[in-house]
Enzyme design. Sequence first.
Site: not given
Length: 208
Positions: A68, A80, A97, A101, A120, A124, A148
């Site tokens: 990430r 996900a 998914e 995955e 905040g 999403e 991936e």
Amino acid sequence: MTIKDTPEAWEVRSSETPFVGNKTSVRTDEVVMPDGSVVRRDFQVHPGSVAVLALDEEDRVLLIKQYRHPVGQKLWEVPAGLLDVPGENPLHAAQRELYEEAHVKAEDWRVLTDVYPTAGGCDESVRIFLARDLSEADGERFAVEDEEADMEHARVPVDELVRGVLAGDLHSNCLVVGVLSLVAARTGDGLDALRPAEAPWPARPFEA
């Protein structure tokens, strides 16, 4: 008093979209506060996501480890992905998914929980499913690319994951929320009392 989130819409004097990306955008709204003042609120506009806590017969959760870039880490996560099509049925997206995955299918699906990960600064909403009665999916494996292509896979006992979450070793929002929700459901009314897989989702309405 009932403890329940409720819909509300404060007046928006103006709105603009200074950035549009591949999947998300940034919006700037001028919002009227309760005292009459007007403030600017910048937030990410997101299509929504689904996540799958896939639990096998040995009480292990299927995990993937993926790079990430924003946080500079490879995180252990549950499968996900984005709701790519407006109004897409979230169950169908979750099944896709899990196949793409992990090349796994499941016979028993339930809604584990719905969350706003960063309310905040982003709109999403994520629906986390519980999937059970797992087996290998039919057909060829999905061709992965980009981050991936470097994914690792594992099946980890629930108790070990709980310890990892509380020790600060696991940080993925959907993994943390999903695992702790699973444990809470078990100690409450049980997994069979969870909402059905096609339960309404006001944050992301869909056609069954």
